[in-house]
Design a protein around this motif. Structure first.
Motif, PDB file in Angstrom:
ATOM      1  N   PRO A  52       3.885   6.358   6.560  1.00 54.50           N
ATOM      2  CA  PRO A  52       3.027   5.193   6.788  1.00 54.50           C
ATOM      3  C   PRO A  52       3.171   4.664   8.209  1.00 54.50           C
ATOM      4  O   PRO A  52       4.248   4.732   8.801  1.00 54.50           O
ATOM      5  N   ARG A  86      -4.396   0.832   4.799  1.00 51.25           N
ATOM      6  CA  ARG A  86      -5.722   0.843   4.155  1.00 51.25           C
ATOM      7  C   ARG A  86      -6.508   2.125   4.432  1.00 51.25           C
ATOM      8  O   ARG A  86      -7.719   2.121   4.541  1.00 51.25           O
ATOM      9  N   ALA A 110      -6.674   4.682   2.400  1.00 50.47           N
ATOM     10  CA  ALA A 110      -7.227   5.242   1.160  1.00 50.47           C
ATOM     11  C   ALA A 110      -8.498   4.553   0.766  1.00 50.47           C
ATOM     12  O   ALA A 110      -8.770   3.452   1.082  1.00 50.47           O
ATOM     13  N   GLU A 126       0.825  -1.204   0.000  1.00 51.02           N
ATOM     14  CA  GLU A 126       0.000   0.000   0.000  1.00 51.02           C
ATOM     15  C   GLU A 126       0.863   1.261   0.000  1.00 51.02           C
ATOM     16  O   GLU A 126       0.513   2.275   0.580  1.00 51.02           O
ATOM     17  N   GLN A 165      -0.995   9.502  -1.628  1.00 51.97           N
ATOM     18  CA  GLN A 165      -2.336   9.971  -1.979  1.00 51.97           C
ATOM     19  C   GLN A 165      -2.932  10.842  -0.874  1.00 51.97           C
ATOM     20  O   GLN A 165      -3.536  11.883  -1.148  1.00 51.97           O
ATOM     21  N   LEU A 166      -2.766  10.424   0.378  1.00 49.03           N
ATOM     22  CA  LEU A 166      -3.271  11.234   1.492  1.00 49.03           C
ATOM     23  C   LEU A 166      -2.542  12.566   1.558  1.00 49.03           C
ATOM     24  O   LEU A 166      -3.160  13.616   1.735  1.00 49.03           O
ATOM     25  N   ASP A 222       1.449   3.571  -2.085  1.00 47.51           N
ATOM     26  CA  ASP A 222       0.906   4.811  -2.633  1.00 47.51           C
ATOM     27  C   ASP A 222      -0.096   5.501  -1.710  1.00 47.51           C
ATOM     28  O   ASP A 222      -0.378   6.681  -1.883  1.00 47.51           O
ATOM     29  N   THR A 223      -0.635   4.776  -0.735  1.00 42.46           N
ATOM     30  CA  THR A 223      -1.647   5.351   0.160  1.00 42.46           C
ATOM     31  C   THR A 223      -1.132   6.615   0.841  1.00 42.46           C
ATOM     32  O   THR A 223      -1.836   7.622   0.923  1.00 42.46           O
ATOM     33  N   THR A 224       0.089   6.577   1.307  1.00 43.30           N
ATOM     34  CA  THR A 224       0.684   7.720   1.998  1.00 43.30           C
ATOM     35  C   THR A 224       0.780   8.919   1.074  1.00 43.30           C
ATOM     36  O   THR A 224       0.428  10.038   1.453  1.00 43.30           O
TER      37      THR A 224
END
Length: 144
Positions: A115, A142, A144, A23, A29-30, A25-27
């Protein structure tokens, strides 16, 4: 009287990425949502520690240096984010808190987004994290 969102929005953040996480890319994106379209992000990737194992594996399998592998990863994340105002940096130290202070000062950023897994692994020195002179947004898995 409260300030509106455009007055309180962060304008520049350092985003610590974990390429070993599915995950990753989640960081980013936020962080992108936190700074909005006009804000700037400095994507940072670690070259040592558990977070860099997948980069080392990739570098070895492709016959490139760890820095080249990190550059490829950062380019891929940048492409997926598809936004303006992106820069990148490589962090190659043993004291993440000190390295983040340097990265934030160099970027002129207002804080860090990291993260949760990375923050948990490096929070053994909680006093160092508590002493950081800027906010650290910890992104749960998780998110995102």
């Amino acid at each position: 009287m409260g300030q509106n969102a455009t007055q309180t929005r962060l304008k520049r953040l350092v985003v610590v990425l974990d390429p070993s996480s599915p995950e990753g890319d989640t960081t980013a994106q936020l962080a992108s949502a936190l700074v909005g379209e006009e804000g700037e992000l400095q994507l940072a990737v670690l070259l040592s520690g558990p977070e860099a194992l997948s980069l080392h594996d990739y570098a070895e399998s492709e016959g490139v240096s760890i820095k080249e592998a990190a550059g490829i990863y950062l380019a891929q994340v940048s492409e997926r984010l598809d936004r303006n105002g992106l820069t990148s940096t490589l962090i190659d130290g043993t004291d993440l808190a000190a390295d983040l202070i340097d990265a934030v000062e160099h970027a002129g950023a207002q804080g860090v987004v990291a993260p949760a897994e990375l923050a948990a692994r490096t929070m053994a020195t909680k006093r160092r994290w508590a002493a950081l002179p800027f906010p650290v947004v910890v992104v749960p898995a998780r998110a995102a």
